[in-house]
Scaffold this motif. Structure first.
Motif: not given
Length: 121
Positions: A46-62
């Motif tokens: 679920t990690l997007d290599s172009s932005t280095d953002a992932g689903l679980f990391g994004g949820i945690y950031a929110l």
């Protein structure tokens, strides 16, 4: 870990003061969890290599967005600074350095306009 949980318990408390220990343990655990969640995102695909953002990391950031602001505001209050000082972080380099100095500075020993010294209570 108790300091991290304490910051979450006070997730929407923007008044009062926070010790250095509470703020920096919160930052430390956020960094650790972010690294772990990036690894989980990578393994789960679920990690997007172009932005280095992932689903679980994004949820945690929110999830930690509001508690991060709240603990930073309380930390500024501990050094007798208004929450408006957070806006100085917008200024490139110098603003971040000034905020860093405020965050590592020892809080006021005596009671200030934001409350009593949290180290004493």
């Amino acid at each position: 870990m108790n300091w991290y949980l304490k910051a979450f318990k006070n997730y929407a408390v923007f008044g009062g003061r926070a010790q250095r220990k509470e703020y920096w343990y919160f930052v430390l655990f956020n960094i650790i969890f972010s690294i772990l969640l990036t690894a989980v995102d990578s393994m789960a695909g679920t990690l997007d290599s172009s932005t280095d953002a992932g689903l679980f990391g994004g949820i945690y950031a929110l999830v930690v967005f509001v508690p991060s602001i709240a603990v930073a505001v309380r930390r500024l209050h501990d050094v007798d600074k208004s929450a408006w000082w957070m806006l100085i972080g917008i200024v490139p380099v110098i603003g971040v350095i000034i905020l860093f100095i405020f965050m590592v500075k020892d809080g006021d020993y005596n009671e200030n306009r934001y409350g009593k010294n949290p180290k004493l209570y």
